[in-house]
Write an enzyme that holds these catalytic residues in place. Structure first.
Site, mmCIF file in Angstrom:
data_model
loop_
_atom_site.group_PDB
_atom_site.id
_atom_site.type_symbol
_atom_site.label_atom_id
_atom_site.label_comp_id
_atom_site.label_asym_id
_atom_site.label_seq_id
_atom_site.Cartn_x
_atom_site.Cartn_y
_atom_site.Cartn_z
ATOM 1 N N ILE A 18 0.835 -1.205 0.000
ATOM 2 C CA ILE A 18 0.000 0.000 0.000
ATOM 3 C C ILE A 18 0.873 1.260 0.000
ATOM 4 O O ILE A 18 0.584 2.233 -0.696
ATOM 5 C CB ILE A 18 -0.940 -0.025 1.235
ATOM 6 C CG1 ILE A 18 -1.959 -1.161 1.073
ATOM 7 C CG2 ILE A 18 -1.632 1.318 1.423
ATOM 8 C CD1 ILE A 18 -2.770 -1.470 2.330
ATOM 9 N N ASP A 37 11.686 3.511 4.664
ATOM 10 C CA ASP A 37 11.414 2.083 4.891
ATOM 11 C C ASP A 37 12.657 1.429 5.478
ATOM 12 O O ASP A 37 13.771 1.888 5.228
ATOM 13 C CB ASP A 37 11.094 1.407 3.544
ATOM 14 C CG ASP A 37 10.245 0.147 3.711
ATOM 15 O OD1 ASP A 37 9.085 0.150 3.249
ATOM 16 O OD2 ASP A 37 10.736 -0.842 4.296
ATOM 17 N N ASN A 90 2.027 4.880 7.351
ATOM 18 C CA ASN A 90 1.520 3.640 6.751
ATOM 19 C C ASN A 90 2.012 2.368 7.435
ATOM 20 O O ASN A 90 1.344 1.340 7.401
ATOM 21 C CB ASN A 90 1.933 3.643 5.261
ATOM 22 C CG ASN A 90 1.737 2.296 4.608
ATOM 23 O OD1 ASN A 90 0.626 1.789 4.521
ATOM 24 N ND2 ASN A 90 2.846 1.704 4.164
ATOM 25 N N SER A 145 -7.132 -0.060 9.743
ATOM 26 C CA SER A 145 -7.489 -1.379 9.196
ATOM 27 C C SER A 145 -8.935 -1.617 9.585
ATOM 28 O O SER A 145 -9.419 -1.056 10.585
ATOM 29 C CB SER A 145 -6.612 -2.463 9.827
ATOM 30 O OG SER A 145 -7.166 -3.744 9.587
ATOM 31 N N TYR A 158 -3.164 -6.250 17.228
ATOM 32 C CA TYR A 158 -3.354 -5.588 15.926
ATOM 33 C C TYR A 158 -4.651 -4.774 15.958
ATOM 34 O O TYR A 158 -4.666 -3.583 15.619
ATOM 35 C CB TYR A 158 -3.387 -6.631 14.816
ATOM 36 C CG TYR A 158 -3.411 -6.041 13.420
ATOM 37 C CD1 TYR A 158 -2.286 -5.415 12.881
ATOM 38 C CD2 TYR A 158 -4.562 -6.088 12.646
ATOM 39 C CE1 TYR A 158 -2.313 -4.871 11.600
ATOM 40 C CE2 TYR A 158 -4.595 -5.545 11.370
ATOM 41 C CZ TYR A 158 -3.466 -4.939 10.849
ATOM 42 O OH TYR A 158 -3.494 -4.393 9.586
ATOM 43 N N LYS A 162 -4.900 -0.663 15.895
ATOM 44 C CA LYS A 162 -5.537 -0.021 14.739
ATOM 45 C C LYS A 162 -6.749 0.810 15.181
ATOM 46 O O LYS A 162 -7.036 1.859 14.606
ATOM 47 C CB LYS A 162 -5.920 -1.066 13.695
ATOM 48 C CG LYS A 162 -4.703 -1.723 13.028
ATOM 49 C CD LYS A 162 -3.850 -0.705 12.294
ATOM 50 C CE LYS A 162 -2.783 -1.345 11.434
ATOM 51 N NZ LYS A 162 -2.031 -0.387 10.639
ATOM 52 N N ILE A 191 -6.327 -6.630 1.359
ATOM 53 C CA ILE A 191 -5.748 -6.052 0.151
ATOM 54 C C ILE A 191 -4.630 -6.988 -0.294
ATOM 55 O O ILE A 191 -3.724 -7.297 0.509
ATOM 56 C CB ILE A 191 -5.165 -4.639 0.440
ATOM 57 C CG1 ILE A 191 -6.243 -3.696 0.990
ATOM 58 C CG2 ILE A 191 -4.493 -4.075 -0.800
ATOM 59 C CD1 ILE A 191 -7.369 -3.378 0.046
ATOM 60 N N LEU A 192 -4.676 -7.395 -1.544
ATOM 61 C CA LEU A 192 -3.680 -8.387 -1.992
ATOM 62 C C LEU A 192 -2.338 -7.731 -2.309
ATOM 63 O O LEU A 192 -1.937 -7.612 -3.462
ATOM 64 C CB LEU A 192 -4.221 -9.181 -3.180
ATOM 65 C CG LEU A 192 -5.385 -10.108 -2.825
ATOM 66 C CD1 LEU A 192 -5.785 -10.956 -4.011
ATOM 67 C CD2 LEU A 192 -5.040 -11.004 -1.628
ATOM 68 N N THR A 193 -1.667 -7.281 -1.269
ATOM 69 C CA THR A 193 -0.287 -6.806 -1.383
ATOM 70 C C THR A 193 0.602 -8.050 -1.464
ATOM 71 O O THR A 193 0.152 -9.164 -1.137
ATOM 72 C CB THR A 193 0.089 -5.975 -0.141
ATOM 73 O OG1 THR A 193 -0.132 -6.783 1.018
ATOM 74 C CG2 THR A 193 -0.758 -4.721 -0.032
HETATM 75 N N1 LIG Z 1 -2.681 -5.742 3.129
HETATM 76 C C1 LIG Z 1 -3.785 -5.758 3.837
HETATM 77 O O1 LIG Z 1 -4.668 -6.620 3.660
HETATM 78 C C2 LIG Z 1 -4.020 -4.697 4.898
HETATM 79 C C3 LIG Z 1 -5.302 -4.610 5.460
HETATM 80 C C4 LIG Z 1 -5.531 -3.650 6.438
HETATM 81 C C5 LIG Z 1 -4.515 -2.781 6.819
HETATM 82 N N2 LIG Z 1 -3.295 -2.885 6.255
HETATM 83 C C6 LIG Z 1 -2.257 -1.959 6.706
HETATM 84 O O2 LIG Z 1 -1.582 -1.404 5.605
HETATM 85 C C7 LIG Z 1 -0.243 -1.070 5.987
HETATM 86 C C8 LIG Z 1 0.737 -1.595 4.948
HETATM 87 O O3 LIG Z 1 0.505 -2.970 4.767
HETATM 88 P P1 LIG Z 1 0.943 -3.740 3.442
HETATM 89 O O4 LIG Z 1 0.014 -4.889 3.299
HETATM 90 O O5 LIG Z 1 1.115 -2.793 2.335
HETATM 91 O O6 LIG Z 1 2.337 -4.344 3.929
HETATM 92 P P2 LIG Z 1 3.684 -4.708 3.138
HETATM 93 O O7 LIG Z 1 4.330 -5.752 3.983
HETATM 94 O O8 LIG Z 1 3.419 -5.013 1.697
HETATM 95 O O9 LIG Z 1 4.525 -3.353 3.220
HETATM 96 C C9 LIG Z 1 4.936 -2.828 4.442
HETATM 97 C C10 LIG Z 1 6.209 -2.026 4.234
HETATM 98 O O10 LIG Z 1 6.562 -1.471 5.510
HETATM 99 C C11 LIG Z 1 7.932 -1.753 5.770
HETATM 100 N N3 LIG Z 1 8.091 -1.864 7.216
HETATM 101 C C12 LIG Z 1 7.563 -2.805 8.026
HETATM 102 N N4 LIG Z 1 7.901 -2.576 9.292
HETATM 103 C C13 LIG Z 1 8.677 -1.458 9.285
HETATM 104 C C14 LIG Z 1 9.324 -0.714 10.306
HETATM 105 N N5 LIG Z 1 9.272 -1.084 11.601
HETATM 106 N N6 LIG Z 1 10.019 0.380 9.941
HETATM 107 C C15 LIG Z 1 10.086 0.766 8.646
HETATM 108 N N7 LIG Z 1 9.505 0.091 7.639
HETATM 109 C C16 LIG Z 1 8.787 -1.002 7.967
HETATM 110 C C17 LIG Z 1 8.244 -3.040 5.030
HETATM 111 O O11 LIG Z 1 9.637 -3.150 4.740
HETATM 112 C C18 LIG Z 1 7.397 -2.883 3.771
HETATM 113 O O12 LIG Z 1 8.087 -2.193 2.749
HETATM 114 C C19 LIG Z 1 -0.063 -1.638 7.405
HETATM 115 O O13 LIG Z 1 -0.266 -0.605 8.355
HETATM 116 C C20 LIG Z 1 -1.172 -2.660 7.508
HETATM 117 O O14 LIG Z 1 -1.571 -2.877 8.838
HETATM 118 C C21 LIG Z 1 -3.018 -3.825 5.284
#
Ligand SMILES: NC(=O)c1ccc[n+]([C@@H]2O[C@H](COP(=O)([O-])OP(=O)(O)OC[C@H]3O[C@@H](n4cnc5c(N)ncnc54)[C@H](O)[C@@H]3O)[C@@H](O)[C@H]2O)c1
Length: 270
Positions: A18, A37, A90, A145, A158, A162, A191-193
């Protein structure tokens, strides 16, 4: 093309998923972006490909669990581009093996998630707000979230962190609105990351599909576009809100299927 022209955006966790989508779309809509990051190689790759396409992007290492590192990312952004007007808080995570139900949750994991998921939002905002005040305003966007609003058999930390993010969003909005600083959040469903894809077996995806109102899953850009909207002046009268972006997954009353069966059984008897 220029929805956020002249804005300077810091995106935490911008190397993947995201955060990467938001950084890419913000840059393509005219913002100067800093990708922060702890995956510095991923961040560099993302920024280089944006720069190659003619957009403005820089990177800085970030450990979102460390106050000094968050402050350094904010200061780097201001040194690099002269101001900071958009902050996307984020970073957020959980460990499914440790973040369990209330009786069994690992308490070190609880502390870690409070620090990384919630305190990082407080600190990012705390360091950015004086620069936004100096700039005459800004937009803070937090990544919450749907776990903030729904209960679960597990992931206690979590969900609680959130929910804290959604509440802090309102506090920031209330406290700094007078300075033209807006604060909103996004609350994604599944979200399909890349991370989600590698963690989710097909069986789990099928279960999610069954309960989505829409016949497809969420993608990173579905949240990235919302971030662009919240960063832009298009949302200039909107603050303190959390946008739920979840494919209608949480719309229906979960008892509907059983209730319908019961109603049908009554009709059959009549
Ligand atoms: N993907 C989902 O389904 C979903 C759903 C609800 C909420 N979210 C929220 O979206 C946000 C991003 O999630 P995503 O799915 O894109 O994750 P992701 O794992 O694809 O990306 C997360 C990024 O954050 C970086 N990161 C992680 N911990 C870190 C830290 N301590 N310091 C610096 N960088 C750090 C990672 O290196 C990575 O580049 C999060 O807050 C997550 O809770 C995601």
């Amino acid at each position: 093309m220029n929805r956020v022209k002249n804005k300077v955006a810091l995106i935490t966790g911008g190397a993947s998923g995201i955060g990467l989508s938001a950084a890419t779309l913000l840059a393509k809509e005219g913002a100067k972006v800093v990708i922060a990051d702890f995956n510095i190689e991923g961040a560099k790759e993302a920024a280089q490909s944006l720069v190659k396409e003619g957009y403005e992007a820089s990177v800085i290492f970030l450990d979102a669990g460390d106050a000094k590192s968050i402050e350094a990312a904010v200061e780097f952004t201001v040194e690099q581009y002269g101001s900071l007007t958009v902050l996307f808080n984020n970073v957020g995570l959980t460990n499914l093996r440790k973040d369990l139900d209330v009786v069994n949750i690992d308490l070190d994991e609880w502390d870690r998630l409070v620090n990384v998921n919630l305190k990082s939002v407080l600190l990012g905002s705390r360091f950015a707000i004086p620069h936004m005040q100096k700039a005459g305003g800004g937009s803070i966007i937090n990544n919450a979230s749907m776990a903030a609003f729904a209960s679960d058999q597990t992931r206690t930390a979590y969900g609680a962190t959130k929910a804290g993010v959604a509440n802090m969003t309102k506090n920031i909005a209330t406290q700094y609105g007078k300075d033209k600083i807006r604060c909103n959040a996004v609350a994604p469903g599944l979200i399909l990351t890349p991370a989600a894809k590698s963690n989710m077996p097909q069986e789990m995806l099928d279960i999610y599909s069954k309960f989505n109102a829409l016949p497809y899953h969420g993608e990173a850009d579905d949240i990235g576009y919302a971030v662009v909207f919240l960063a832009s002046d298009e949302s200039k009268f909107m603050t303190g809100q959390t946008l739920q972006i979840e494919g209608g997954h949480y719309l229906a009353n979960p008892t509907i299927a059983d209730t319908n069966n019961w109603v049908a059984s009554l009709q059959n008897k009549a």
